[in-house]
Design a protein around this motif. Structure first.
Motif: not given
Length: 293
Positions: A60-88
């Motif tokens: 699961m540590e690799q799940w988090i690392t991958a999701a954080v990388a996706e967040f960082d990629a969005l943050a490099s292009r957008h002023r605001h980045v929100s995170v939304c998840g369903l269930s797990m």
């Protein structure tokens, strides 16, 4: 990691990272993604190796690392980045917010810190022990009715898909034991660190959730460190609230909360208060009276 083919709002200054449920696919969030795009948000619903369906198994540590990388990629292009998840996916979203406090808003939909809903089999707790036996590589937990849906028409449609062993718009027909084990580890990690989350937080949960009871949402409300916190309870849905009877409500409340969070941020970052001309004129009159007195 693959990006889903769902529509996005190009040019938006507010992006939303959408994380689907365990061993599932971005299809779970198709309606929500489209609704948010219509509201002017940019959306991104990735597949994550070892977490999404048919992508193998990793810790699961690799799940988090991958999701954080996706967040960082969005943050490099957008002023605001929100995170939304369903269930797990909501639990994974919370893990991202723990590592990225700059997230504009955290949207937790049917958050699952424990599989304790009314439709969960009594033997569910034994699976934690089964992981350490030869069953680990053979056992798969099979989904069954009501498949997270209160809507009977949609439930019948999903049942036919599940019987064929396919992935439906509300998740997979079955989940491998290693994935369940890592999900339990993820939930335990997030549970311990909820106080560290200061991101504006929206929690939406069904009072009749058959997979993760309302206790999951109440636990977050009690322990999360967010100062701007809103909880919405649904009374005509089960676990899959992005597909069930109140999916429009879910989409509307998510968009509203993110707008309010961004507006509050802009206000706090602006040292000059916003005052109407009429109010400004009245304040000057009161100041003049005070000087004469």
């Amino acid at each position: 990691m693959n990006t889903s083919p769902f529509p996005t709002a190009q040019g938006s200054d507010h992006a939303v990272l959408l994380l689907h449920g365990l061993s599932s696919s971005p299809a779970e969030l198709r309606f929500l993604a489209r609704a948010l795009v219509e509201e002017g948000f940019m959306t991104h619903t990735p597949e994550i190796r070892g977490y999404s369906a048919d992508t193998g198994h990793v810790p699961m540590e690799q799940w988090i690392t991958a999701a954080v990388a996706e967040f960082d990629a969005l943050a490099s292009r957008h002023r605001h980045v929100s995170v939304c998840g369903l269930s797990m996916g909501a639990t994974l979203a919370a893990a991202v917010a723990q590592q990225r406090p700059a997230a504009r808003a955290l949207l937790l939909l049917s958050i699952t810190l424990s599989y304790d809903g009314w439709a969960i089999p009594w033997y569910r707790f034994l699976l934690d022990y089964a992981y350490y036996t030869p069953l680990r590589s053979r056992y798969r937990y099979r989904e069954h009715e009501p498949y997270g849906l209160r809507n009977e028409a949609l439930r019948s449609k999903i049942a036919r898909v599940m019987q064929r062993g396919e992935i439906s718009e509300v998740g997979p027909a079955s989940i491998a034991l290693p994935a369940l084990h890592e999900a339990s580890r993820l939930a335990g990690s997030v549970r311990k660190k909820l106080k560290s989350i200061s991101t504006d937080c929206l929690i939406i949960h069904a009072i009749d959730d058959e997979t993760s009871s309302p206790h999951n949402a109440r636990y977050v409300v009690t322990n999360v460190g967010a100062s701007f916190l809103r909880t919405i309870w649904l009374d005509d849905s089960y676990h899959m609230i992005t597909s069930d009877n109140e999916r429009e409500v879910v989409a509307r409340e998510c968009a509203l909360f993110m707008r309010e969070s961004a507006a509050a941020s802009a206000c706090c970052n602006n040292p000059t208060p916003v005052v109407s001309r009429a109010l400004a004129r009245r304040l000057r009159q009161l100041a003049a009276v005070a000087r004469k007195a």
